[in-house]
Design a protein around this motif. Sequence first.
Motif, PDB file in Angstrom:
ATOM      1  N   GLN A 142      12.270  55.844  47.995  1.00  0.00           N
ATOM      2  CA  GLN A 142      10.877  55.596  48.327  1.00  0.00           C
ATOM      3  C   GLN A 142      10.147  55.028  47.117  1.00  0.00           C
ATOM      4  OE1 GLN A 142       9.339  59.307  49.805  1.00  0.00           O
ATOM      5  NE2 GLN A 142      10.658  59.318  51.594  1.00  0.00           N
ATOM      6  N   GLU A 143       9.596  53.828  47.276  1.00  0.00           N
ATOM      7  CA  GLU A 143       8.846  53.182  46.206  1.00  0.00           C
ATOM      8  C   GLU A 143       7.371  53.571  46.317  1.00  0.00           C
ATOM      9  OE1 GLU A 143      10.254  51.716  43.837  1.00  0.00           O
ATOM     10  OE2 GLU A 143      12.271  51.529  44.681  1.00  0.00           O
ATOM     11  N   PRO A 144       6.694  53.706  45.184  1.00  0.00           N
ATOM     12  CA  PRO A 144       5.314  54.204  45.222  1.00  0.00           C
ATOM     13  C   PRO A 144       4.279  53.176  45.650  1.00  0.00           C
ATOM     14  CG  PRO A 144       5.942  53.719  42.973  1.00  0.00           C
ATOM     15  CD  PRO A 144       7.178  53.498  43.818  1.00  0.00           C
ATOM     16  N   LEU A 147      -1.846  60.573  42.567  1.00  0.00           N
ATOM     17  CA  LEU A 147      -2.066  59.340  43.316  1.00  0.00           C
ATOM     18  C   LEU A 147      -1.113  59.188  44.493  1.00  0.00           C
ATOM     19  CD1 LEU A 147      -2.683  56.985  40.268  1.00  0.00           C
ATOM     20  CD2 LEU A 147      -4.342  58.276  41.612  1.00  0.00           C
ATOM     21  N   CYS A 148       0.177  59.171  44.254  1.00  0.00           N
ATOM     22  CA  CYS A 148       1.147  59.015  45.345  1.00  0.00           C
ATOM     23  C   CYS A 148       2.501  59.538  44.895  1.00  0.00           C
ATOM     24  CB  CYS A 148       1.250  57.552  45.782  1.00  0.00           C
ATOM     25  SG  CYS A 148       1.752  56.430  44.446  1.00  0.00           S
ATOM     26  N   GLY A 149       3.397  59.760  45.878  1.00  0.00           N
ATOM     27  CA  GLY A 149       4.749  60.222  45.575  1.00  0.00           C
ATOM     28  C   GLY A 149       4.878  61.721  45.387  1.00  0.00           C
ATOM     29  N   ASP A 198      10.924  59.905  44.743  1.00  0.00           N
ATOM     30  CA  ASP A 198      11.627  59.130  43.711  1.00  0.00           C
ATOM     31  C   ASP A 198      10.703  58.804  42.547  1.00  0.00           C
ATOM     32  OD1 ASP A 198      14.425  57.978  45.046  1.00  0.00           O
ATOM     33  OD2 ASP A 198      12.863  58.432  46.511  1.00  0.00           O
ATOM     34  N   VAL A 199       9.463  58.431  42.861  1.00  0.00           N
ATOM     35  CA  VAL A 199       8.473  58.121  41.834  1.00  0.00           C
ATOM     36  C   VAL A 199       7.159  58.790  42.216  1.00  0.00           C
ATOM     37  CG1 VAL A 199       7.223  56.311  40.611  1.00  0.00           C
ATOM     38  CG2 VAL A 199       9.565  55.880  41.387  1.00  0.00           C
ATOM     39  N   ALA A 200       6.563  59.508  41.272  1.00  0.00           N
ATOM     40  CA  ALA A 200       5.246  60.122  41.493  1.00  0.00           C
ATOM     41  C   ALA A 200       4.284  59.589  40.443  1.00  0.00           C
ATOM     42  CB  ALA A 200       5.337  61.640  41.411  1.00  0.00           C
ATOM     43  N   CYS A 201       3.124  59.143  40.908  1.00  0.00           N
ATOM     44  CA  CYS A 201       2.122  58.574  40.001  1.00  0.00           C
ATOM     45  C   CYS A 201       0.990  59.572  39.757  1.00  0.00           C
ATOM     46  CB  CYS A 201       1.541  57.292  40.583  1.00  0.00           C
ATOM     47  SG  CYS A 201       2.764  55.970  40.794  1.00  0.00           S
ATOM     48  N   VAL A 202       0.551  59.646  38.505  1.00  0.00           N
ATOM     49  CA  VAL A 202      -0.526  60.548  38.148  1.00  0.00           C
ATOM     50  C   VAL A 202      -1.431  59.856  37.131  1.00  0.00           C
ATOM     51  CG1 VAL A 202       0.965  61.651  36.412  1.00  0.00           C
ATOM     52  CG2 VAL A 202      -1.092  62.821  37.183  1.00  0.00           C
ATOM     53  N   ARG A 203      -2.742  59.987  37.322  1.00  0.00           N
ATOM     54  CA  ARG A 203      -3.705  59.443  36.366  1.00  0.00           C
ATOM     55  C   ARG A 203      -4.357  60.608  35.637  1.00  0.00           C
ATOM     56  NH1 ARG A 203      -6.763  56.670  39.559  1.00  0.00           N
ATOM     57  NH2 ARG A 203      -5.911  54.593  39.184  1.00  0.00           N
ATOM     58  N   LEU A 214       0.458  57.390  34.673  1.00  0.00           N
ATOM     59  CA  LEU A 214       1.857  57.704  34.351  1.00  0.00           C
ATOM     60  C   LEU A 214       2.691  57.780  35.621  1.00  0.00           C
ATOM     61  CD1 LEU A 214       1.164  60.580  31.800  1.00  0.00           C
ATOM     62  CD2 LEU A 214       1.430  58.142  31.313  1.00  0.00           C
ATOM     63  N   LYS A 215       3.988  57.526  35.456  1.00  0.00           N
ATOM     64  CA  LYS A 215       4.940  57.645  36.551  1.00  0.00           C
ATOM     65  C   LYS A 215       6.064  58.584  36.142  1.00  0.00           C
ATOM     66  CE  LYS A 215       4.195  52.980  38.406  1.00  0.00           C
ATOM     67  NZ  LYS A 215       4.842  51.671  38.697  1.00  0.00           N
ATOM     68  N   ILE A 216       6.399  59.509  37.049  1.00  0.00           N
ATOM     69  CA  ILE A 216       7.560  60.383  36.859  1.00  0.00           C
ATOM     70  C   ILE A 216       8.652  59.851  37.773  1.00  0.00           C
ATOM     71  CG2 ILE A 216       8.436  62.743  36.992  1.00  0.00           C
ATOM     72  CD1 ILE A 216       5.471  63.678  36.802  1.00  0.00           C
ATOM     73  N   GLU A 217       9.674  59.259  37.202  1.00  0.00           N
ATOM     74  CA  GLU A 217      10.755  58.631  37.974  1.00  0.00           C
ATOM     75  C   GLU A 217      11.993  59.524  37.961  1.00  0.00           C
ATOM     76  OE1 GLU A 217      11.578  54.729  36.569  1.00  0.00           O
ATOM     77  OE2 GLU A 217       9.599  53.931  37.071  1.00  0.00           O
ATOM     78  N   THR A 218      12.547  59.767  39.141  1.00  0.00           N
ATOM     79  CA  THR A 218      13.755  60.592  39.269  1.00  0.00           C
ATOM     80  C   THR A 218      14.865  59.747  39.882  1.00  0.00           C
ATOM     81  OG1 THR A 218      12.363  62.531  39.668  1.00  0.00           O
ATOM     82  CG2 THR A 218      14.719  62.746  40.140  1.00  0.00           C
ATOM     83  N   GLN A 219      16.011  59.724  39.220  1.00  0.00           N
ATOM     84  CA  GLN A 219      17.169  58.973  39.710  1.00  0.00           C
ATOM     85  C   GLN A 219      18.293  59.938  40.064  1.00  0.00           C
ATOM     86  OE1 GLN A 219      18.033  56.390  36.436  1.00  0.00           O
ATOM     87  NE2 GLN A 219      16.256  55.064  36.768  1.00  0.00           N
ATOM     88  N   GLY A 220      19.171  59.476  40.962  1.00  0.00           N
ATOM     89  CA  GLY A 220      20.325  60.302  41.356  1.00  0.00           C
ATOM     90  C   GLY A 220      19.991  61.354  42.390  1.00  0.00           C
TER      91      GLY A 220
END
Length: 365
Positions: free
Chosen positions: A145-147, A158-160, A173-178, A229-235
């Motif tokens: 899932q793309e933000p 914000l999203c994710g 997969d990606v969570a955005c925070v301001r 900021l973005k928190i990206e999780t892979q795998g």
Amino acid sequence: MKVALITTSPSVRSGIGDYTRHLLPYLRERCEVRVFVEPGAARGELEGVPMASVDELDPREHDRLLYQLGNEQSHAFMPRMIRAIGGTVMQHDWVLFDLAVEAFPALARGGLKGHALAMREGGAEQLRVYSRNWLDRRRQRTTRQEPGDCDELEGTLLCGWHEHQGDGRWTSDVACVRLPAEDASAVEVELHAEGNRVVRLCEGDRPLTGPSRQDTLRADFAERRRPLLKIETQGITVTREQRRHGDARRLGSFVRHVRWKENGAWRELDLSQPVALPIDQITLARDRFQLPLNRSVVRFGDAFIVHSNYVAERILRERNSRTPIGIVHHGSEKRWHDEDRRETRRRLGLSTEWIESFLIVSFGG
């Protein structure tokens, strides 16, 4: 006539339970009534009638079994009884989705057992709806899932982000925070990533940390005003527990704390606040009104009492056989007054604005 009235105990918050409580005095004028409730709740009385557990019910000791049943989770103990011993069902709803999912948990999980139950409880047409829903949930759970564009969103989370769970919040997969900071100079994210998942922290498209399996990500930067900021999780992989519970969420990392440094002091973000763009989550409930899932009730009951011609016709069509059925419309007992409505509102202590208003009221779920 001896009647076994099967309902929920007064300790359960239930509209149908309230209906039953008002019905009971009238029923006792014509019948000898015993009240049976869900196992473990048979304490005290219902309108002066001692309650017993359904485990103690012997159908041979009664002339009629009368179930008070509708689309409530608290009625989940009834379908198996109806399949086993039959009886007269006062059916308050045609769609019994919530009841069925509570009575047969494999429906929520999906898989072969869930599909078999959907066929048994709903037939071929509902099985097709169920299968399509299950495939959509499975696709959502296994597709990254793309933000999207978070820059235009207002707020902090914000999203994710999935729903808050008390001590933290799952990302996708990606969570955005301001960060709500005027001069942020550092950020720290405390989280947990299961299995082989790796996490990195980015500012926009610029990585602040490399991929990591550590439980704390920390980065310093030149002072920023409200950094995004973005928190990206892979795998990400689907866990066995998710499959067991029919959880269709795309789970990245479980974030427990987000902190930032401003003017030499650390501050913490409230992770329970609303998300600007919630994840559009597919659940089985998306198709609830296409999934009555009521065959254990409709096909195994011996007779029915309903509140509308519509439900009566649906039951007869589903059974395709002669069936005793009665229609008792709501409002059969006059519980209103013919006085001027404004006088009633004045007696209830409503304000002048309410007394003179035109009121529109909608009842039901």
